[in-house]
Design a protein around this motif. Structure first.
Motif, PDB file in Angstrom:
ATOM      1  N   VAL A 195      -1.257  -2.390 -11.479  1.00  0.00           N
ATOM      2  CA  VAL A 195      -2.492  -2.792 -12.134  1.00  0.00           C
ATOM      3  C   VAL A 195      -2.478  -4.311 -12.269  1.00  0.00           C
ATOM      4  CG1 VAL A 195      -3.938  -2.526 -14.188  1.00  0.00           C
ATOM      5  CG2 VAL A 195      -2.527  -0.607 -13.390  1.00  0.00           C
ATOM      6  N   VAL A 196      -3.634  -4.958 -12.061  1.00  0.00           N
ATOM      7  CA  VAL A 196      -3.711  -6.416 -12.159  1.00  0.00           C
ATOM      8  C   VAL A 196      -4.805  -6.810 -13.149  1.00  0.00           C
ATOM      9  CG1 VAL A 196      -2.862  -6.782  -9.815  1.00  0.00           C
ATOM     10  CG2 VAL A 196      -5.321  -6.591 -10.209  1.00  0.00           C
ATOM     11  N   THR A 197      -4.620  -7.975 -13.766  1.00  0.00           N
ATOM     12  CA  THR A 197      -5.637  -8.562 -14.629  1.00  0.00           C
ATOM     13  C   THR A 197      -5.374 -10.056 -14.725  1.00  0.00           C
ATOM     14  OG1 THR A 197      -6.793  -8.342 -16.761  1.00  0.00           O
ATOM     15  CG2 THR A 197      -4.397  -8.335 -16.824  1.00  0.00           C
ATOM     16  N   GLY A 198      -6.315 -10.778 -15.326  1.00  0.00           N
ATOM     17  CA  GLY A 198      -6.168 -12.211 -15.536  1.00  0.00           C
ATOM     18  C   GLY A 198      -5.835 -12.507 -16.988  1.00  0.00           C
ATOM     19  N   MET A 199      -5.112 -13.589 -17.216  1.00  0.00           N
ATOM     20  CA  MET A 199      -4.698 -13.932 -18.569  1.00  0.00           C
ATOM     21  C   MET A 199      -5.902 -14.188 -19.475  1.00  0.00           C
ATOM     22  SD  MET A 199      -2.378 -14.401 -20.829  1.00  0.00           S
ATOM     23  CE  MET A 199      -0.809 -14.585 -19.971  1.00  0.00           C
ATOM     24  N   LYS A 200      -6.893 -14.925 -18.989  1.00  0.00           N
ATOM     25  CA  LYS A 200      -8.051 -15.225 -19.835  1.00  0.00           C
ATOM     26  C   LYS A 200      -8.779 -13.948 -20.229  1.00  0.00           C
ATOM     27  CE  LYS A 200      -8.970 -19.943 -18.219  1.00  0.00           C
ATOM     28  NZ  LYS A 200      -9.951 -20.855 -17.560  1.00  0.00           N
ATOM     29  N   GLU A 245       0.820  -1.225   0.000  1.00  0.00           N
ATOM     30  CA  GLU A 245       0.000   0.000   0.000  1.00  0.00           C
ATOM     31  C   GLU A 245       0.847   1.265   0.000  1.00  0.00           C
ATOM     32  OE1 GLU A 245      -3.467   2.132   2.738  1.00  0.00           O
ATOM     33  OE2 GLU A 245      -3.124  -0.026   2.869  1.00  0.00           O
ATOM     34  N   TRP A 246       1.913   1.280   0.769  1.00  0.00           N
ATOM     35  CA  TRP A 246       2.730   2.496   0.862  1.00  0.00           C
ATOM     36  C   TRP A 246       3.396   2.832  -0.473  1.00  0.00           C
ATOM     37  CZ3 TRP A 246       8.005   2.556  -0.064  1.00  0.00           C
ATOM     38  CH2 TRP A 246       8.629   1.306  -0.162  1.00  0.00           C
ATOM     39  N   GLN A 247       3.511   1.832  -1.365  1.00  0.00           N
ATOM     40  CA  GLN A 247       4.182   2.067  -2.637  1.00  0.00           C
ATOM     41  C   GLN A 247       3.244   2.603  -3.716  1.00  0.00           C
ATOM     42  OE1 GLN A 247       5.577  -1.975  -2.767  1.00  0.00           O
ATOM     43  NE2 GLN A 247       7.704  -1.391  -2.400  1.00  0.00           N
ATOM     44  N   TRP A 248       1.936   2.309  -3.619  1.00  0.00           N
ATOM     45  CA  TRP A 248       1.019   2.715  -4.679  1.00  0.00           C
ATOM     46  C   TRP A 248      -0.035   3.729  -4.266  1.00  0.00           C
ATOM     47  CZ3 TRP A 248      -3.864   1.813  -3.077  1.00  0.00           C
ATOM     48  CH2 TRP A 248      -4.104   0.736  -2.234  1.00  0.00           C
ATOM     49  N   LYS A 249      -0.297   3.881  -2.960  1.00  0.00           N
ATOM     50  CA  LYS A 249      -1.417   4.714  -2.521  1.00  0.00           C
ATOM     51  C   LYS A 249      -1.125   6.197  -2.727  1.00  0.00           C
ATOM     52  CE  LYS A 249      -4.676   5.368   1.278  1.00  0.00           C
ATOM     53  NZ  LYS A 249      -5.038   4.959   2.659  1.00  0.00           N
ATOM     54  N   GLY A 250      -2.054   6.885  -3.392  1.00  0.00           N
ATOM     55  CA  GLY A 250      -1.893   8.309  -3.660  1.00  0.00           C
ATOM     56  C   GLY A 250      -2.431   9.177  -2.540  1.00  0.00           C
ATOM     57  N   ARG A 282      -7.689  -3.804 -13.030  1.00  0.00           N
ATOM     58  CA  ARG A 282      -8.013  -3.202 -11.731  1.00  0.00           C
ATOM     59  C   ARG A 282      -6.732  -2.618 -11.123  1.00  0.00           C
ATOM     60  NH1 ARG A 282     -11.890  -4.068  -7.704  1.00  0.00           N
ATOM     61  NH2 ARG A 282     -13.254  -4.478  -9.489  1.00  0.00           N
ATOM     62  N   ARG A 283      -6.733  -1.318 -10.939  1.00  0.00           N
ATOM     63  CA  ARG A 283      -5.585  -0.667 -10.306  1.00  0.00           C
ATOM     64  C   ARG A 283      -5.756  -0.689  -8.802  1.00  0.00           C
ATOM     65  NH1 ARG A 283      -2.843   5.073 -12.077  1.00  0.00           N
ATOM     66  NH2 ARG A 283      -1.812   5.589 -10.123  1.00  0.00           N
ATOM     67  N   PHE A 284      -4.700  -0.990  -8.088  1.00  0.00           N
ATOM     68  CA  PHE A 284      -4.754  -0.997  -6.634  1.00  0.00           C
ATOM     69  C   PHE A 284      -5.226   0.378  -6.139  1.00  0.00           C
ATOM     70  CE2 PHE A 284      -1.387  -4.519  -5.664  1.00  0.00           C
ATOM     71  CZ  PHE A 284      -2.269  -5.465  -6.182  1.00  0.00           C
ATOM     72  N   GLY A 285      -6.213   0.336  -5.252  1.00  0.00           N
ATOM     73  CA  GLY A 285      -6.779   1.564  -4.703  1.00  0.00           C
ATOM     74  C   GLY A 285      -8.038   2.020  -5.389  1.00  0.00           C
ATOM     75  N   GLN A 296     -11.184  -1.018 -15.242  1.00  0.00           N
ATOM     76  CA  GLN A 296     -11.032   0.031 -16.249  1.00  0.00           C
ATOM     77  C   GLN A 296     -10.293  -0.548 -17.454  1.00  0.00           C
ATOM     78  OE1 GLN A 296      -8.876   2.613 -13.387  1.00  0.00           O
ATOM     79  NE2 GLN A 296     -10.397   4.180 -13.873  1.00  0.00           N
ATOM     80  N   THR A 297     -10.240   0.229 -18.535  1.00  0.00           N
ATOM     81  CA  THR A 297      -9.351  -0.124 -19.631  1.00  0.00           C
ATOM     82  C   THR A 297      -7.917   0.101 -19.168  1.00  0.00           C
ATOM     83  OG1 THR A 297      -9.287   2.109 -20.574  1.00  0.00           O
ATOM     84  CG2 THR A 297     -11.092   0.655 -21.276  1.00  0.00           C
ATOM     85  N   LEU A 298      -6.955  -0.400 -19.928  1.00  0.00           N
ATOM     86  CA  LEU A 298      -5.564  -0.255 -19.518  1.00  0.00           C
ATOM     87  C   LEU A 298      -5.149   1.211 -19.459  1.00  0.00           C
ATOM     88  CD1 LEU A 298      -2.877  -1.554 -18.794  1.00  0.00           C
ATOM     89  CD2 LEU A 298      -2.354  -1.693 -21.237  1.00  0.00           C
ATOM     90  N   LEU A 299      -5.545   2.009 -20.461  1.00  0.00           N
ATOM     91  CA  LEU A 299      -5.159   3.426 -20.465  1.00  0.00           C
ATOM     92  C   LEU A 299      -5.750   4.163 -19.272  1.00  0.00           C
ATOM     93  CD1 LEU A 299      -5.329   4.458 -24.235  1.00  0.00           C
ATOM     94  CD2 LEU A 299      -3.353   3.777 -22.871  1.00  0.00           C
TER      95      LEU A 299
END
Length: 344
Positions: A280-285, A258-263, A298-301, A306-309
């Motif tokens: 950002v996380v996603t699944g291969m399928k 959390e300390w590395q990504w939280k704004g 899904r971006r942490f936080g 969302q879309t990648l952009l």
């Protein structure tokens, strides 16, 4: 190679009786070329994959020849993937699948003019689908990110990105990609992310004598807005073939890092990410089905996919700035109208 260099071949040879026969026909030219390379000492068999396919490696001499053909330094070609075939090559093959899912090569319809209507329709659907990111030249694999040492001779403690994508023409100037086959714990992945953070925070003197982040000496990325200059984003792709539940791992990983990504939250309903590492996380399928344009990231936080952009960007900040600009423009118009009334 066939799916990247000649994706139209995936829609050919539909008259063959079995999938294996169709695959053999599609890849015949590539396997023939590899046999020729092996005769000249440029390629070698590296083992076998599950299902009976053969893994092919370029030898050191083959890597030098490839570097010459591509016009790249030999140091960028990395080393042969020795021993991968003996372990089933599950990780490098998953990396290949991720590249294909992000690149999404389009078939050449002119090469399928003589194929049946249903084959042409399937190829047309692939052409009409949302595009992927960049070209094959936008992708590099197994890239060392040194926390100590140099680019050519990295020291201990650094990360090694499975994929690095540079596609500024598609809104992704720099993206690190880490592949997980669901064998590693959240703690192991958190240690990897810590290495990414160490690399991103490292500063060196550039050729002009000024100190700047080391990654900026190799890749170009826009400077960003003051107070919202984050590190290059990291995409984690989970391929569920191992025993671990990715949903559980992702929840634990978000807490550990959390300390590395939280704004920092602001009154306008947005966050600023100065000096943070967007994860950002996603699944291969999901990635294979929808690609980077799909709302499967899904971006942490954040609470929604969302879309990648959108996930690697800051759309709420952009929407807030757009509202403020519109309000300022409206006030300017009112002021000018008031001046005209006074003058009248």
């Amino acid at each position: 190679m066939q799916q990247i260099a000649a994706p139209h071949l995936s829609y050919r040879h539909t008259d063959k009786p079995t999938p294996s026969k169709r695959k053999q026909a599609r890849t015949a030219s590539h396997t023939g070329a590899l046999s020729d390379l092996r005769k000249h000492g440029l390629a070698e068999n590296g083992g076998w994959l599950p299902g009976g396919d053969t893994l092919r490696n370029l030898t050191p001499m083959g890597l030098k020849a490839a570097a010459r053909e591509l016009g790249r330094p030999v140091g960028e070609m990395r080393d042969p993937a020795r021993g991968a075939g003996r372990t089933g090559a599950s990780h490098p093959m998953t990396v290949n699948e991720a590249v294909l899912a992000l690149l999404r090569p389009k078939p050449d319809l002119s090469e399928l003019a003589s194929e049946p209507a249903d084959v042409r329709a399937a190829a047309q659907a692939a052409v009409d689908a949302p595009a992927g990111l960049g070209t094959i030249a936008s992708y590099a694999t197994e890239v060392a990110l040194p926390a100590t040492g140099t680019w050519s001779n990295p020291g201990k403690g650094g990360a090694q990105a499975d994929i690095v994508i540079t596609a500024p023409e598609d809104g992704v100037p720099l993206l690190f990609v880490e592949i997980d086959n669901c064998f590693e714990s959240a703690q192991v992945l958190a240690a990897k992310i810590d290495k990414y953070m160490r690399f991103c925070q490292r500063k060196v003197k550039d050729v002009d004598g000024k100190e700047r982040p080391m990654w900026r000496t190799r890749w170009w990325v826009p400077d960003g807005r003051h107070g919202d200059r984050s590190h290059p984003p990291l995409l984690l792709v989970f391929n569920r073939i191992g025993p671990r539940n990715p949903n559980t791992v992702i929840a634990q990983l978000a807490e550990l890092t959390e300390w590395q990504w939280k704004g920092t939250a602001y009154d306008g309903g947005f966050h600023m990410y100065e000096g943070k590492l967007p994860i950002v996380v996603t699944g291969m399928k999901q990635l294979q089905e929808h690609g980077p344009a799909g709302a499967v990231f899904r971006r942490f936080g954040r609470r929604q996919n969302q879309t990648l952009l959108e996930a690697i960007g800051n759309p709420r900040r952009e929407a807030h700035d757009a509202r403020k600009q519109a309000e300022y423009a409206a006030l300017q118009r009112e002021h000018q109208e008031e001046l005209r009334r006074i003058a009248a």
